[in-house]
Design a protein around this motif. Sequence first.
Motif, PDB file in Angstrom:
ATOM      1  N   TYR A 821       0.927  -1.258   0.003  1.00 33.98           N
ATOM      2  CA  TYR A 821      -0.105   0.004  -0.042  1.00 33.98           C
ATOM      3  C   TYR A 821       0.745   1.339  -0.124  1.00 33.98           C
ATOM      4  N   PHE A 822       2.099   1.106   0.102  1.00 27.86           N
ATOM      5  CA  PHE A 822       3.199   2.471   0.034  1.00 27.86           C
ATOM      6  C   PHE A 822       3.050   2.998   1.197  1.00 27.86           C
ATOM      7  N   HIS A 823       2.297   2.640   2.213  1.00 26.92           N
ATOM      8  CA  HIS A 823       2.204   3.084   3.599  1.00 26.92           C
ATOM      9  C   HIS A 823       1.604   2.241   4.688  1.00 26.92           C
ATOM     10  N   LEU A 824       1.943   2.417   5.654  1.00 30.46           N
ATOM     11  CA  LEU A 824       1.315   1.588   6.758  1.00 30.46           C
ATOM     12  C   LEU A 824      -0.217   1.759   7.078  1.00 30.46           C
ATOM     13  N   MET A 825      -0.964   0.690   7.151  1.00 31.48           N
ATOM     14  CA  MET A 825      -2.387   0.693   7.440  1.00 31.48           C
ATOM     15  C   MET A 825      -2.674  -0.120   8.385  1.00 31.48           C
ATOM     16  N   THR A 826      -3.377   0.407   9.500  1.00 28.94           N
ATOM     17  CA  THR A 826      -3.907  -0.496  10.518  1.00 28.94           C
ATOM     18  C   THR A 826      -4.736  -1.591  10.172  1.00 28.94           C
ATOM     19  N   LEU A 827      -4.724  -2.752  10.998  1.00 31.79           N
ATOM     20  CA  LEU A 827      -5.609  -4.006  10.794  1.00 31.79           C
ATOM     21  C   LEU A 827      -7.016  -3.624  10.694  1.00 31.79           C
ATOM     22  N   SER A 828      -7.453  -2.629  11.687  1.00 31.67           N
ATOM     23  CA  SER A 828      -8.934  -2.174  11.833  1.00 31.67           C
ATOM     24  C   SER A 828      -9.374  -1.643  10.542  1.00 31.67           C
ATOM     25  N   HIS A 829      -8.352  -0.808  10.089  1.00 28.23           N
ATOM     26  CA  HIS A 829      -8.800   0.030   8.694  1.00 28.23           C
ATOM     27  C   HIS A 829      -8.737  -0.969   7.506  1.00 28.23           C
ATOM     28  N   ARG A 830      -7.853  -1.990   7.373  1.00 29.89           N
ATOM     29  CA  ARG A 830      -7.838  -2.864   6.404  1.00 29.89           C
ATOM     30  C   ARG A 830      -9.190  -3.975   6.392  1.00 29.89           C
ATOM     31  N   VAL A 831      -9.490  -4.382   7.344  1.00 33.05           N
ATOM     32  CA  VAL A 831     -10.607  -5.272   7.489  1.00 33.05           C
ATOM     33  C   VAL A 831     -11.987  -4.598   7.952  1.00 33.05           C
ATOM     34  N   ALA A 832     -11.902  -3.229   7.862  1.00 34.24           N
ATOM     35  CA  ALA A 832     -13.336  -2.531   7.776  1.00 34.24           C
ATOM     36  C   ALA A 832     -14.113  -2.937   6.731  1.00 34.24           C
ATOM     37  N   HIS A 833     -15.555  -3.238   7.267  1.00 34.56           N
ATOM     38  CA  HIS A 833     -16.503  -3.939   6.264  1.00 34.56           C
ATOM     39  C   HIS A 833     -16.742  -2.809   5.022  1.00 34.56           C
ATOM     40  N   ASP A 834     -16.638  -1.631   5.282  1.00 35.15           N
ATOM     41  CA  ASP A 834     -16.953  -0.311   4.249  1.00 35.15           C
ATOM     42  C   ASP A 834     -15.765  -0.679   3.147  1.00 35.15           C
ATOM     43  N   ARG A 835     -14.448  -1.233   3.537  1.00 34.43           N
ATOM     44  CA  ARG A 835     -13.512  -1.182   2.965  1.00 34.43           C
ATOM     45  C   ARG A 835     -13.643  -2.510   1.994  1.00 34.43           C
ATOM     46  N   LEU A 836     -13.811  -3.741   2.656  1.00 35.23           N
ATOM     47  CA  LEU A 836     -13.799  -4.680   2.283  1.00 35.23           C
ATOM     48  C   LEU A 836     -15.174  -5.168   1.122  1.00 35.23           C
ATOM     49  N   THR A 837     -16.070  -4.356   1.246  1.00 36.59           N
ATOM     50  CA  THR A 837     -17.081  -4.374   0.233  1.00 36.59           C
ATOM     51  C   THR A 837     -16.554  -4.122  -1.172  1.00 36.59           C
ATOM     52  N   ARG A 838     -15.576  -2.976  -1.274  1.00 36.34           N
ATOM     53  CA  ARG A 838     -15.013  -2.683  -2.425  1.00 36.34           C
ATOM     54  C   ARG A 838     -13.720  -3.727  -2.762  1.00 36.34           C
ATOM     55  N   ILE A 839     -13.487  -4.674  -1.925  1.00 40.30           N
ATOM     56  CA  ILE A 839     -12.427  -5.838  -2.121  1.00 40.30           C
ATOM     57  C   ILE A 839     -13.232  -6.896  -2.783  1.00 40.30           C
ATOM     58  N   CYS A 840     -14.246  -7.297  -2.131  1.00 43.00           N
ATOM     59  CA  CYS A 840     -14.875  -8.684  -2.379  1.00 43.00           C
ATOM     60  C   CYS A 840     -16.235  -8.318  -3.259  1.00 43.00           C
ATOM     61  N   PHE A 841     -16.745  -7.242  -3.337  1.00 38.81           N
ATOM     62  CA  PHE A 841     -18.092  -7.152  -4.146  1.00 38.81           C
ATOM     63  C   PHE A 841     -17.762  -6.346  -5.335  1.00 38.81           C
ATOM     64  N   ILE A 842     -17.204  -7.009  -6.373  1.00 38.61           N
ATOM     65  CA  ILE A 842     -16.765  -6.433  -7.453  1.00 38.61           C
ATOM     66  C   ILE A 842     -17.477  -6.750  -8.804  1.00 38.61           C
ATOM     67  N   ASP A 843     -17.287  -5.938  -9.677  1.00 37.69           N
ATOM     68  CA  ASP A 843     -18.141  -6.186 -10.862  1.00 37.69           C
ATOM     69  C   ASP A 843     -17.077  -6.854 -11.881  1.00 37.69           C
ATOM     70  N   TYR A 844     -17.447  -8.050 -12.240  1.00 40.58           N
ATOM     71  CA  TYR A 844     -16.205  -9.018 -13.171  1.00 40.58           C
ATOM     72  C   TYR A 844     -16.022  -8.199 -14.333  1.00 40.58           C
ATOM     73  N   ASP A 845     -17.091  -7.370 -14.851  1.00 39.90           N
ATOM     74  CA  ASP A 845     -16.736  -6.761 -16.087  1.00 39.90           C
ATOM     75  C   ASP A 845     -15.600  -5.645 -15.967  1.00 39.90           C
ATOM     76  N   ARG A 846     -15.537  -5.286 -14.946  1.00 37.81           N
ATOM     77  CA  ARG A 846     -14.441  -4.099 -14.456  1.00 37.81           C
ATOM     78  C   ARG A 846     -13.368  -4.471 -14.028  1.00 37.81           C
ATOM     79  N   GLU A 847     -13.682  -5.520 -13.060  1.00 35.57           N
ATOM     80  CA  GLU A 847     -12.219  -6.002 -12.129  1.00 35.57           C
ATOM     81  C   GLU A 847     -12.177  -7.611 -12.239  1.00 35.57           C
ATOM     82  N   MET A 848     -11.029  -8.239 -11.974  1.00 35.06           N
ATOM     83  CA  MET A 848     -10.852  -9.626 -11.954  1.00 35.06           C
ATOM     84  C   MET A 848     -10.060  -9.866 -10.693  1.00 35.06           C
ATOM     85  N   ALA A 849     -10.509 -10.295  -9.681  1.00 34.23           N
ATOM     86  CA  ALA A 849      -9.645 -10.811  -8.500  1.00 34.23           C
ATOM     87  C   ALA A 849      -9.686 -12.321  -8.185  1.00 34.23           C
ATOM     88  N   LEU A 850      -8.328 -12.762  -8.268  1.00 34.39           N
ATOM     89  CA  LEU A 850      -8.085 -14.195  -7.983  1.00 34.39           C
ATOM     90  C   LEU A 850      -7.798 -14.300  -6.680  1.00 34.39           C
TER      91      LEU A 850
END
Length: 966
Positions: A821-850
Amino acid sequence: MLKPLKPTTDRAYDVFRSEHQPLKALFEPETVAVIGASNRPNSVGRTLMWNLIRNPFGGTVFPVNPKHPNVFGIKTYPNVAAIPEPVDLAIIATPASTVPMLVSECAAAGVKTAIIISAGFRETGEPGLALEQRIREHLRHSSMRVLGPNCLGLMNPPRGINATFASAIAKPGNVGFISQSGALCTAVLDWSFPEDVGFSAFISIGSMLDISWGDLIYYLGDDPHTKSIVIYMESIGDAHAFMSAAREVALTKPIILIKAGRTEEAAKAATSHTGTLAGSDAVLEAAFRRCGVLRVNRISELFNMAEVLGKRQCRPQGPNLTIITNAGGPGVLATDALVATGGKLADLSGETLKQLSACLPLHWSYNNPIDILGDADPQRYAQALEIAIQDPNSDGLLVILTPQAMTDPTRTAETLKETVEQLQSTPMCHKPILASWMGDAEIAQGEKVLNHSQIPTYRYPDSAARLFNLMWQYSYNLGGIYETPTLPKDWDEGGPDRPIAQRLIASARDSGRTLLTEAESKQLLAAYGIPVVDTRVATTADEAVAVAEAMGYPVVLKLYSKTVTHKTDVGGVYLNLAGAESVRQAFEAIAQNLKAALTDMPCDPDNPDFLGVTVQPMVERDGGYELIVGSSIDPQFGPILLFGPGGQMIDVFQDRAIALPPLNTTLARRMIEQTQVYKALQGIRGRPPVDFSALEHLLVKFSQLVIEQRWIKEIDINPLLIQPNWAAVKRGHRLGTNAPKSPHLLSPLLALDARIVLHSAETQEVDFPRLAIRPYPAHYTSRWTAPNGTAVKIRPIRPEDEPLIVQFHKTLSEQSVYLRYFHLMTLSHRVAHDRLTRICFIDYDREMALVADCKNLATGDHEILGVGRLSKLHGVPEAEFALLVTDAFQGQGLGTELLQRLVQIGRDEGLTAIHAEILAENKAMQRVCEKVGFVLHRHPDEVDATLRLDVGVSSSQTSSPEVEGL
């Protein structure tokens, strides 16, 4: 181990990726050519020129007109090619017949973008459509983008650009406004000045010959000035592009929309119940809900929502409103409007009532609405607000003022402003505060104070209450989209039996049929794990008796036919048959009833209508609920899903919910909640609630069936029986003492009847409507074995992975986090639901995460060892990648394997290049990139990695994908 990427990690919209924004030249031009510029008074060409030069934007304007030497004293040019500088934006305001040639000249001259103001295209019929087609031909071999035709133009108020023929430029602000109606643009513009609402962009989209809703939503989603998007829509155009863009942007920037044409005739009814009930407007409603767009029904609501969003009011987290008023009547009117549109009055806590009683007069209302009486002064308003906003049961506040003899509207507004500003620093500021200053001249100054202090004000309290409900509905819809779902328990135990489903469909098509029999339909449902009642075919009366004896009485007999759609319409269903004689009589009666019903209809001897009967156990329905689950095809959005009460009363109640596949359990629950029958399913009159988890999982499996078996045109499960307490059914007297205890019969859900219609033989697979939302790309799933022997499944990420991603982040060291991430990020911030929705709930037309998924042999739990992500850039066939591997598994080759697979996915998706930025000290990631073929460009602090792709080249390192469920 890479720099965070805006589309996939933290959505750093403050970093505007303009280098990849194809519409930058449209909104931020340095050079503008006005084709058709004129000195003629009241002409469009003169107005365009004047608007551009009287609002300096730091660029140069070149008038183009071969008949005049200058316009406003500025030298003109005979054509675009004669302009001595490269042109970012050309504005065309000439007769429609000249536009195709001018577009061709602009493309040849290298103009980046154009706005076609001219009318006279598709709105005029065939001649106009022919002109549009000529323009498309010229654009086909050019990268130039075109807005319009038949539009007002656009404004970029923060930059001072007014490329329209409107009379004034909008105030700068943070609302992006897009309209398909130029007239509505001017109306909104006039409204915005006294309401003190500013805009980041003001766009008339016109006929969408080239630039569409999706293009503009993506641009405004990237634009740091835009905080919310407001749309007036007449036609959706490319539905898939709209859905994809809206789903990506709506999570961080609210999108409010009004769609004209709600009362147009619905599409012609199909023969299935689903087709009959699913009108086009209902499908649009479902589409907007699915992509997080809030649809409003009135222009006034659109304006009001624009005001709220423009004033940065936070969204309510629930439907409970607290009303503070100095008059009882307006509070009652607001309450009526609130409840009628789905909201609730907040149930004030005892502590809140106690505090209010301590500072309010003796005769206050002692309830919500909080009537602080007609002699309320500014201080009383402030005290009531400070107390009410702290009530935990309240999700928002509405403050009403009526001008009475002792009322000071202006001082009260100023006090309210000060109070709200003081509350801004507290957690309670997360509740929206609305105001209704009722009256006209007497309250005008106070209303102005509130408007300037970013507190939305409304003359009528019922309008404010309805607005609060719209805000809550938006939060509710968005929460439904991004609430973490769960997978069906049996999802990873082999998934559906696709070969059986495909054989059933192929058999029907090979025999020239489009209608599956009831038995075939139930077999297909069972292949997808949907419980069906035991159904056996009998071709003679004796055979029917033998089946019934083996099954156990009572039984049901139904017509078995390859041509008849609705069996009850022809007397083809007999229930509760308790003995052999009644079965024989029912068999003969069904045959005679069908013959009588088809007397005047021709019969095909090679495809007879009567093939016998199906025999099924009689399932007692007392205490149970009959539902319908169905699907049909919408021409714009492809397969749609329907849920509601079923059985014979389906056409009476007209209670249904429509959704777009694919579903997860959260979306399935939201679909159920939209119906009136949901209240009954929760338990009424002493009945326990139904098993909602089982119903949600059934809907998820049904949606998977619909999106995978594209030859299905219509499908209904009706009735689908669900019991509040299925344990009672296990007692033998309900199924017959001799009934076998089939697992299907002991399910809390049973498909009692089913009907499946296939597309006609003339249909080609290329004719299937495109799915509105790309389903889970299971074909990118494959196996990999690590050098240490660990068996890993590499598969696309899914929303249900959020808990696994949380655990994954707990395994990362600070060094890994910093390099990624080019900087340190606390665990609580990394696993916040609002953030993880953008990680896990993706549009497969726009992103592909393996994700690299392995099973912990000690615990039996799944674990994620690494994540690789490919994020497409807007407007260009390129992408950025990101990669992160858990510390304990680094050095095993997993990073290389993930990147190789991402590269092959890029080829499969038609990308031409993949990029990444890497910290200079991240040598391991640089080696991985070089191993896969990336070219590295080193800078003091960062390394740019780029791989140019040969589309269609297969990767030898990529394992053969296996097909599996979500």
